[in-house]
Every structure is written in C-alpha cells, then in structure tokens.
Design a protein around this motif. Structure first.
Motif, PDB file in Angstrom:
ATOM      1  N   VAL A 180       0.843  -1.199   0.000  1.00  0.00           N
ATOM      2  CA  VAL A 180       0.000   0.000   0.000  1.00  0.00           C
ATOM      3  C   VAL A 180       0.878   1.249   0.000  1.00  0.00           C
ATOM      4  O   VAL A 180       1.927   1.288   0.651  1.00  0.00           O
ATOM      5  N   ILE A 181       0.456   2.271  -0.741  1.00  0.00           N
ATOM      6  CA  ILE A 181       1.148   3.561  -0.776  1.00  0.00           C
ATOM      7  C   ILE A 181       0.316   4.591  -0.027  1.00  0.00           C
ATOM      8  O   ILE A 181      -0.896   4.702  -0.251  1.00  0.00           O
ATOM      9  N   VAL A 182       0.951   5.344   0.851  1.00  0.00           N
ATOM     10  CA  VAL A 182       0.321   6.506   1.478  1.00  0.00           C
ATOM     11  C   VAL A 182       0.932   7.745   0.836  1.00  0.00           C
ATOM     12  O   VAL A 182       2.119   8.035   1.009  1.00  0.00           O
ATOM     13  N   GLU A 183       0.114   8.463   0.065  1.00  0.00           N
ATOM     14  CA  GLU A 183       0.549   9.673  -0.631  1.00  0.00           C
ATOM     15  C   GLU A 183       0.072  10.888   0.160  1.00  0.00           C
ATOM     16  O   GLU A 183      -1.111  11.218   0.171  1.00  0.00           O
ATOM     17  N   ASP A 184       0.996  11.547   0.826  1.00  0.00           N
ATOM     18  CA  ASP A 184       0.690  12.699   1.659  1.00  0.00           C
ATOM     19  C   ASP A 184       0.867  13.962   0.812  1.00  0.00           C
ATOM     20  O   ASP A 184       1.956  14.221   0.298  1.00  0.00           O
ATOM     21  N   ASN A 185      -0.186  14.754   0.672  1.00  0.00           N
ATOM     22  CA  ASN A 185      -0.136  15.868  -0.262  1.00  0.00           C
ATOM     23  C   ASN A 185      -0.659  17.176   0.361  1.00  0.00           C
ATOM     24  O   ASN A 185      -1.685  17.704  -0.055  1.00  0.00           O
ATOM     25  N   PRO A 186       0.058  17.711   1.363  1.00  0.00           N
ATOM     26  CA  PRO A 186      -0.392  18.970   1.966  1.00  0.00           C
ATOM     27  C   PRO A 186      -0.038  20.213   1.151  1.00  0.00           C
ATOM     28  O   PRO A 186      -0.636  21.270   1.344  1.00  0.00           O
ATOM     29  N   TYR A 187       0.965  20.099   0.266  1.00  0.00           N
ATOM     30  CA  TYR A 187       1.564  21.297  -0.350  1.00  0.00           C
ATOM     31  C   TYR A 187       1.373  21.365  -1.867  1.00  0.00           C
ATOM     32  O   TYR A 187       1.816  22.324  -2.498  1.00  0.00           O
ATOM     33  N   GLY A 188       0.734  20.359  -2.455  1.00  0.00           N
ATOM     34  CA  GLY A 188       0.725  20.224  -3.906  1.00  0.00           C
ATOM     35  C   GLY A 188       0.146  21.407  -4.657  1.00  0.00           C
ATOM     36  O   GLY A 188       0.518  21.652  -5.803  1.00  0.00           O
ATOM     37  N   GLU A 189      -0.770  22.143  -4.037  1.00  0.00           N
ATOM     38  CA  GLU A 189      -1.381  23.284  -4.724  1.00  0.00           C
ATOM     39  C   GLU A 189      -0.556  24.560  -4.594  1.00  0.00           C
ATOM     40  O   GLU A 189      -0.855  25.553  -5.265  1.00  0.00           O
ATOM     41  N   LEU A 190       0.462  24.544  -3.754  1.00  0.00           N
ATOM     42  CA  LEU A 190       1.294  25.739  -3.547  1.00  0.00           C
ATOM     43  C   LEU A 190       2.488  25.688  -4.491  1.00  0.00           C
ATOM     44  O   LEU A 190       3.634  25.542  -4.085  1.00  0.00           O
ATOM     45  N   ILE A 191       2.198  25.829  -5.769  1.00  0.00           N
ATOM     46  CA  ILE A 191       3.215  25.655  -6.805  1.00  0.00           C
ATOM     47  C   ILE A 191       3.635  27.021  -7.350  1.00  0.00           C
ATOM     48  O   ILE A 191       2.799  27.818  -7.768  1.00  0.00           O
TER      49      ILE A 191
END
Length: 398
Positions: free
Chosen positions: A199-210
């Motif tokens: 299983v992969i846990v993809e943590d994405n708190p910052y993805g929109e701050l590009i």
C-alpha cells in the motif's frame, strides 16, 4: 509515582517542531522552525460571514452530530477539487479527517503490526514518523535525488523484505526537503507497489502551492488497484485551525478508515465542515490560493537570495519550486544542534534535521520555513544565521 504504560508509549516521542514552537512564541525570536502558514492571509472576515450564514440557515444541524465519513457536500467539493491533481474519485471514497495528521495515524493503525516495515523517503516528515511510531514499525528509508525516491533502492528493499506494509511518500514539495518527484518516478512507484503488493500513502499537503512549472498528476492518478491512500488537507491552503483534511482511496480501505474514525472521535466537527463548504460555495478558493502563492514565492526568493549572499559557500541547500521549506546541508563535521544553540542566542530558530530520519543520523542538516515570517524578518534572520555559520566554519579551520 510511576505507572504501567503500554509498551507502545516507549516508541512515542514529542515532536521537535512542536517543542521549538514553544521557544518561538517569544516575539523577539525570528522563527524559520514551524510549517506555519502566514496568518495575515487567513480569510477571517469572509469566514466570519460564512459562519453566520451556516448558523442562520442550518444552525441545528451544524451543532449536531454528523456521519463519520463527513459532510456530504464537502466531500463532493473535495472530489471535484481533486481533479486538479488528475484524480477522478467518487465522493463515497472520501472520508473527512481531523487534519491529514489523523489520516497518517489511521494508515498505520490499519496496516501496521509491531515489527512491520514502513518504507519512506530519506529524509521524511517527522510528524508522520511520530504518528507511525505508536504502532512499533521498523523503517527502511530510501535515498532520494532531485526526481524523488531512487527506484533501484526501493525495489531492492521490497524484494528483500517480506513484511513491508506501507510506502509513505510526499511527492510534491516534500517536507522537509522541498523536492518534487518526476512524472516517471510516480509511475514507477505504483508499478513496484503493484508488483510487490504494498500500500502507498501519498501525503499531499503542499501540492497546490506551486510557484513554478505545472502541477504533476498525483501518484493516485496512476493507481489501478486501489492501493494508494491519498491524504489531503485544507491546512496549508485555507486554515490549519479548522483541522479539516481527508483520505481518499478505494472502497475497501475507506471502510477501514471509517471504522477507525468512529473509534477515534466519531466524526470531524460538523460546523467546521459546513462553514468550509459554505466558503467554497460563495468564494473563489483558487483566487485565495493564488494570493498565498504570490506571497510565498516572494518569501522563498528573498530567503534563497539572502542565503546566497551570506551563507558560506560550503553550505548546500535545495531550491523548492513550491511548498514551505528549504533543506540545508552543512559540511559533515558541523553539527546542526550546535548551530541551533548559537542561532537561538541571536534569536533565530529552525528545526535540526536528525528527527526527519527514522533511524537518526544526518546531524549536519536542518530545515528552514519561509512561509510564516514577513520579508524584513526573513532578511534579518538569514543574516543572523549566516553570521553564526561563518563564525563556526572559520573557527573549524583555525
């Protein structure tokens, strides 16, 4: 008096970042320590109006218990927003969590028995390590380069360890390194997870701050077997005080999350979910995010530019294209703890790198945050830190 605590508590340590935040409450301290958003960007007045509307239009329901999986209109809005990351998902496969931190805790609670292995990046997010530690895992941290986790090392670890349960990654503007995974590495990760049934846990708190370039598809986009758990949050793009995040995955895994949610806190705050949903209905959150990006980009540029001017040439650091953090690597003989102590004497704070490695070491590293301090304090704080580093390196060579 000594009490008979559960064995797991011996594995639970306090957060280095949280401990440092106590020190940085002193207004004289220039803090690059926490991953705090800029408070002046919180939409206070707009949210005040939304709170009033929710109570006027639906106050009784807003103050009542709600379903464990969360407020349905908000889940629909999240599903729609996830299309930005090239993820198509049904709202029924989304569960609202009390911040993405709760999603990390649930991920380990569901999958990890004592001695099971979690694979993570090297370095990795210390808050995740702290959450996982309660379930007594072992860790394998995989070397990363500018494109993300090195796939040859990952496959070697998967091939030679039978009890790997989770691969934990932060592919976009990683905490603490600020690095972003390439498109090819994202595809390869899913292929390896499928091959070895992990299983992969993809943590994405910052993805929109590009700040530069285009948003890459989430790892979840390449998920063909419902083995990716996508963790998102409104903490960095709206307000951390709301404590609203979410987990998105396949039906089977989300059912397990629902069971954990019922046992942990029954549900996330009904009124907070309804207020946020009302804000999303009435305001353009993309415009709000763009304002955040504009401010953070300037602060990143200012911090990097000042570091280039005043840091010794022997000091290396990353160039993040988004997010909140810069990762600093000192010459190997320089200990970041010593730098931190001397920096605090000059009223400057950062987080040393050691806690970001599940097995410790790497004492010559530290993390700097550029989102929270105003521009004048960024310049002054980096100059003070540069003076500390120059003094230490001069003394080492004398």
């Amino acid at each position: 008096m000594s009490f008979n605590y559960a064995n797991r508590m011996s594995h639970v340590k306090g957060s280095a970042a949280r401990a440092m935040l106590k020190i940085t409450r002193n207004p004289e301290v220039i803090s690059f320590a926490g991953g705090l958003p800029a408070p002046e960007l919180f939409p206070v007045e707009e949210f005040k109006q939304m709170s009033k509307l929710v109570l006027e239009e639906n106050g009784a329901n807003a103050l009542q218990y709600g379903p464990a999986e969360g407020y349905e209109p908000l889940r629909k809005q999240i599903a729609e927003r996830m299309k930005k990351s090239s993820v198509e998902i049904d709202p029924s496969n989304i569960l609202i969590t009390s911040g993405s931190q709760q999603g990390l805790d649930f991920s380990a609670k569901i999958f990890i028995n004592p001695g099971d292995i979690i694979i993570c990046e090297s370095p990795s997010y210390l808050g995740a390590i702290n959450a996982f530690n309660a379930y007594e895992p072992d860790y394998i941290d995989i070397k990363t380069d500018d494109d993300g986790m090195v796939m040859e090392d990952l496959e070697y670890a998967l091939k030679n360890n039978d009890n790997v349960k989770l691969i934990y990654v932060i592919p976009d503007f990683q905490n603490p390194s600020g690095k972003t995974w390439s498109l090819e590495r994202r595809k390869q990760l899913v292929e390896l997870a499928n091959k070895y049934n992990v299983v992969i846990v993809e943590d994405n708190p910052y993805g929109e701050l590009i700040f530069e370039g285009e948003m890459l598809p989430a790892i979840k986009h390449f998920d063909t077997e419902d083995r990716v758990i996508f963790l998102g949050t409104f903490s960095k793009i709206f307000s951390p005080g709301l404590r609203i995040g979410w987990a998105a995955s396949g039906k089977e895994i989300i059912h397990q999350f629902n069971l954990c949610k019922q046992g942990a806190d029954l549900q996330s705050s009904t009124i907070s979910q309804m207020e946020l949903s009302k804000f999303l209905d009435n305001y353009d959150i993309e415009e709000h995010i763009n304002k955040i990006i504009e401010v953070y980009r300037r602060r990143r540029d200012l911090m990097l530019g000042t570091m280039k001017e005043v840091f010794p040439k022997e000091v290396k650091y990353t160039y993040p294209k988004g997010g909140l953090f810069i990762w600093v690597e000192l010459p190997e003989h320089i200990n970041a703890e010593e730098v931190s102590e001397k920096a605090l004497e000059k009223k400057v704070a950062f987080i040393v790198g050691n806690p970001f490695f599940p097995r410790g070491g790497h004492d010559n590293t530290f993390r700097m945050n550029f989102s929270n301090m105003p521009e004048d304090k960024i310049v002054e704080g980096v100059k003070r830190l540069g003076a500390v580093l120059n003094e230490l390196l001069v003394n080492e060579t004398v």
